[in-house]
Design an enzyme around this catalytic site. Structure first.
Site, PDB file in Angstrom:
ATOM      1  N   HIS A 225       3.718  34.071  89.116  1.00 52.04           N
ATOM      2  CA  HIS A 225       2.291  34.241  88.644  1.00 52.04           C
ATOM      3  C   HIS A 225       2.347  35.878  88.269  1.00 52.04           C
ATOM      4  O   HIS A 225       3.068  36.005  87.354  1.00 52.04           O
ATOM      5  CB  HIS A 225       1.231  34.303  89.795  1.00 52.04           C
ATOM      6  CG  HIS A 225      -0.172  34.173  89.413  1.00 52.04           C
ATOM      7  ND1 HIS A 225      -0.650  34.131  88.046  1.00 52.04           N
ATOM      8  CD2 HIS A 225      -1.342  34.318  90.278  1.00 52.04           C
ATOM      9  CE1 HIS A 225      -2.130  34.375  88.089  1.00 52.04           C
ATOM     10  NE2 HIS A 225      -2.565  34.223  89.326  1.00 52.04           N
ATOM     11  N   HIS A 264       4.253  28.341  80.856  1.00 51.71           N
ATOM     12  CA  HIS A 264       2.988  28.593  81.185  1.00 51.71           C
ATOM     13  C   HIS A 264       2.360  27.062  81.656  1.00 51.71           C
ATOM     14  O   HIS A 264       2.633  26.096  80.963  1.00 51.71           O
ATOM     15  CB  HIS A 264       1.871  28.996  80.238  1.00 51.71           C
ATOM     16  CG  HIS A 264       0.777  29.513  80.779  1.00 51.71           C
ATOM     17  ND1 HIS A 264      -0.393  28.939  81.162  1.00 51.71           N
ATOM     18  CD2 HIS A 264       0.536  30.923  81.229  1.00 51.71           C
ATOM     19  CE1 HIS A 264      -1.304  29.590  81.588  1.00 51.71           C
ATOM     20  NE2 HIS A 264      -0.795  31.034  81.678  1.00 51.71           N
ATOM     21  N   ASP A 315       2.941  38.265  80.341  1.00 47.53           N
ATOM     22  CA  ASP A 315       3.876  39.197  81.043  1.00 47.53           C
ATOM     23  C   ASP A 315       5.048  39.781  80.025  1.00 47.53           C
ATOM     24  O   ASP A 315       5.605  40.744  80.388  1.00 47.53           O
ATOM     25  CB  ASP A 315       4.347  38.241  82.268  1.00 47.53           C
ATOM     26  CG  ASP A 315       3.087  38.096  83.317  1.00 47.53           C
ATOM     27  OD1 ASP A 315       2.389  39.104  83.364  1.00 47.53           O
ATOM     28  OD2 ASP A 315       3.021  37.053  83.758  1.00 47.53           O
TER      29      ASP A 315
HETATM   30  N1  COA Z   1      12.391  29.434  81.929  1.00 46.61           N
HETATM   31  C1  COA Z   1      13.083  28.389  81.716  1.00 46.61           C
HETATM   32  N2  COA Z   1      12.654  27.088  82.086  1.00 46.61           N
HETATM   33  C2  COA Z   1      11.413  27.096  82.123  1.00 46.61           C
HETATM   34  C3  COA Z   1      10.654  28.263  82.234  1.00 46.61           C
HETATM   35  C4  COA Z   1      11.028  29.298  82.247  1.00 46.61           C
HETATM   36  N3  COA Z   1      10.408  30.253  82.348  1.00 46.61           N
HETATM   37  N4  COA Z   1       9.417  27.694  82.502  1.00 46.61           N
HETATM   38  C5  COA Z   1       9.340  26.344  82.642  1.00 46.61           C
HETATM   39  N5  COA Z   1      10.612  25.862  82.142  1.00 46.61           N
HETATM   40  C6  COA Z   1      11.048  24.676  82.122  1.00 46.61           C
HETATM   41  C7  COA Z   1      11.366  24.015  83.289  1.00 46.61           C
HETATM   42  O1  COA Z   1      12.601  24.152  83.885  1.00 46.61           O
HETATM   43  C8  COA Z   1      11.103  22.471  83.220  1.00 46.61           C
HETATM   44  O2  COA Z   1      12.028  21.732  82.650  1.00 46.61           O
HETATM   45  P1  COA Z   1      12.598  20.430  82.965  1.00 46.61           P
HETATM   46  O3  COA Z   1      11.327  19.386  82.533  1.00 46.61           O
HETATM   47  O4  COA Z   1      13.813  20.176  82.318  1.00 46.61           O
HETATM   48  O5  COA Z   1      12.732  20.586  84.399  1.00 46.61           O
HETATM   49  C9  COA Z   1       9.747  22.429  82.244  1.00 46.61           C
HETATM   50  O6  COA Z   1       9.893  23.710  81.488  1.00 46.61           O
HETATM   51  C10 COA Z   1       8.422  22.358  82.875  1.00 46.61           C
HETATM   52  O7  COA Z   1       8.427  23.598  83.951  1.00 46.61           O
HETATM   53  P2  COA Z   1       7.550  23.669  85.189  1.00 46.61           P
HETATM   54  O8  COA Z   1       8.379  24.570  85.891  1.00 46.61           O
HETATM   55  O9  COA Z   1       7.319  22.070  85.549  1.00 46.61           O
HETATM   56  O10 COA Z   1       6.261  24.141  84.754  1.00 46.61           O
HETATM   57  P3  COA Z   1       5.046  24.546  85.596  1.00 46.61           P
HETATM   58  O11 COA Z   1       3.874  24.356  84.862  1.00 46.61           O
HETATM   59  O12 COA Z   1       5.393  23.850  86.989  1.00 46.61           O
HETATM   60  O13 COA Z   1       5.244  25.997  85.588  1.00 46.61           O
HETATM   61  C11 COA Z   1       5.105  28.282  85.270  1.00 46.61           C
HETATM   62  C12 COA Z   1       4.588  27.089  85.017  1.00 46.61           C
HETATM   63  C13 COA Z   1       4.624  29.572  84.543  1.00 46.61           C
HETATM   64  C14 COA Z   1       5.348  28.781  86.804  1.00 46.61           C
HETATM   65  C15 COA Z   1       6.722  28.418  84.891  1.00 46.61           C
HETATM   66  O14 COA Z   1       6.627  28.158  83.444  1.00 46.61           O
HETATM   67  C16 COA Z   1       7.587  29.727  85.373  1.00 46.61           C
HETATM   68  O15 COA Z   1       8.032  29.530  86.323  1.00 46.61           O
HETATM   69  N6  COA Z   1       7.492  30.704  84.394  1.00 46.61           N
HETATM   70  C17 COA Z   1       8.096  31.869  84.839  1.00 46.61           C
HETATM   71  C18 COA Z   1       7.388  32.673  85.605  1.00 46.61           C
HETATM   72  C19 COA Z   1       6.399  33.344  84.775  1.00 46.61           C
HETATM   73  O16 COA Z   1       6.546  33.896  83.524  1.00 46.61           O
HETATM   74  N7  COA Z   1       5.331  33.564  85.286  1.00 46.61           N
HETATM   75  C20 COA Z   1       3.938  33.928  84.612  1.00 46.61           C
HETATM   76  C21 COA Z   1       2.809  33.051  84.192  1.00 46.61           C
HETATM   77  S1  COA Z   1       1.652  33.597  83.177  1.00 46.61           S
END
Ligand code: COA
Length: 378
Positions: A225, A264, A315
């Site tokens: 987050h 996201h 971010d």
């Molecule tokens: N880097 C690499 N791959 C990513 C990614 C990232 N930052 N964010 C998502 N993905 C990929 C996942 O590995 C997954 O791939 P797969 O289907 O091959 O397994 C797919 O995209 C879906 O991701 P998922 O983790 O299920 O999405 P989510 O909705 O549960 O999570 C976040 C959303 C924001 C938590 C996630 O994108 C993340 O961890 N981002 C990095 C942290 C961040 O920047 N947070 C700030 C948010 S405003």
């Protein structure tokens, strides 16, 4: 293990509409975010953070008189008690500033005699106290950790100007202040994100605003987050050279590394706040004569979008922007707190006005029912 069929479970509550809100609308299909009907990028270009705070709590942008009254009161609330300053001085010097601001907010709650009064006028007043005092807490803690004297707030400066003053003892050029103000506006509110939802859950028990904001800070701290803005800068510093950026990202993708600042839950085609923040981050790079972070960022973004179709979130440009402004990396998420406290408190007020305790169900997948044996038989 229980053999019950798993029905309709939504891990991460993905796709679940938990309640209605009038605070903001996230529209991933047209890549837009509006606060009370106003597109966030228009607010960022045309308003101050103070005007946006007023909007989130009152539903309308202030006129001149309303803004003057609001700002005057906010400025009076900037000072925190000597007791709180003493506590800040005793915080462990290696504590993360998210932990210190969380404790500072909790302390504010102990000092407020109206803590159990959750009426809307009192809650709006508490929200104003939080808006005004949180920057003071963050800056005082920053100064103490550095072994410097605390710099008291000034009454003749905006929230953004005053924050620079309290941290560094000076106010930078107006372009730098504007970039900071824009970041606060963009970070102010974002629907039922994890920290806001946490604040609404706490509020739904009829607990108080300070408790809800304290809990929200705990949720924001996590790198999935708010903590992501700090991780972005660690990544950029680790890469350090634009020539290494593409390979770094290809390697990260090949080992399925979660790259902070990308992806996201709601936006799948790009975060509506990114173009505005990116523009101001680029401007800061030019002002400071340091374009390396932008060059690395551009290569990382292009590689990630091309390889995985995953776009950066707010971010990603905010991290290097704060770094260029001179803030230590561990200050980035506390700055997010300064901003998001406006959205949290708007949601806390909304939840309180139409409350029902938030209490979802879970499906049990543990052991089937079994007999307890006495200790001597185990
Ligand atoms: N880097 C690499 N791959 C990513 C990614 C990232 N930052 N964010 C998502 N993905 C990929 C996942 O590995 C997954 O791939 P797969 O289907 O091959 O397994 C797919 O995209 C879906 O991701 P998922 O983790 O299920 O999405 P989510 O909705 O549960 O999570 C976040 C959303 C924001 C938590 C996630 O994108 C993340 O961890 N981002 C990095 C942290 C961040 O920047 N947070 C700030 C948010 S405003």
């Amino acid at each position: 293990m229980s053999e019950e069929k798993i029905v309709n479970v939504k891990p991460g509550l993905e796709g679940v509409v938990a309640d209605t809100t009038k605070v903001s609308k996230v529209m991933p299909e047209i890549n837009s975010l509006v606060y009370k009907g106003y597109p966030v990028q228009d607010l960022a270009e045309n308003c101050s953070f103070e005007e946006v705070a007023f909007l989130l709590w009152n539903g309308e942008l202030p006129n001149k008189d309303e803004l003057a009254q609001f700002v005057e009161k906010e400025k009076k609330y900037r000072n925190v008690s000597d007791d709180l300053l003493e506590v800040i001085k005793r915080f462990p010097k290696n504590a993360h500033p998210m932990d210190t601001v969380r404790t500072g907010v909790s302390f504010l709650g102990m000092e407020d005699e109206r803590v159990w009064d959750n009426s809307t006028p009192t809650n709006k007043d508490k929200a104003l106290k939080l808006l005004a005092a949180i920057p003071t807490i963050i800056a005082a803690d920053y100064r103490c950790r550095k072994g410097h004297d605390i710099i008291p707030p000034r009454q003749d400066l905006s929230i953004s100007e005053n924050f620079f003053h309290m941290c560094f003892g000076e106010v930078p050029d107006k372009e730098v202040v504007k970039a900071f103000d824009v970041s606060l506006i963009l970070y102010a509110e974002h629907g039922f994100n994890a920290s806001t939802f946490s604040s609404r859950v706490i509020t739904s028990t009829m607990s108080d605003m300070y408790s809800a904001v304290t809990g929200a800070i705990g949720a924001l701290k996590g790198p999935l987050h708010g903590g992501a803005n700090e991780q972005v800068m660690h990544t950029l510093k680790e890469i350090d050279d634009p020539k290494k950026a593409k390979q770094w990202m290809l390697d990260a993708i090949s080992v399925k590394k979660k790259v902070m600042g990308f992806g996201h839950r709601v936006y799948r085609k790009g975060d509506s706040r990114v173009p505005t923040m990116k523009k101001y981050a680029q401007g800061l790079g030019k002002i400071k004569g340091e374009t390396k972070w932008q060059e690395i960022s551009d290569i990382l973004e292009a590689t990630m979008v091309e390889e995985k179709g995953i776009h950066p979130n707010l971010d990603f440009p905010a991290g290097p922007a704060y770094y260029l402004m001179g803030f230590d990396i561990d200050m980035f998420t506390p700055i997010f707190v300064m901003a998001r406290v406006t959205g949290w408190t708007a949601h806390i007020i909304e939840q309180t006005e139409n409350n029902r305790i938030i209490r979802p169900l879970c499906q049990y997948i543990g052991e089937n029912e079994r007999k307890v044996t006495s200790l001597s038989d185990r």
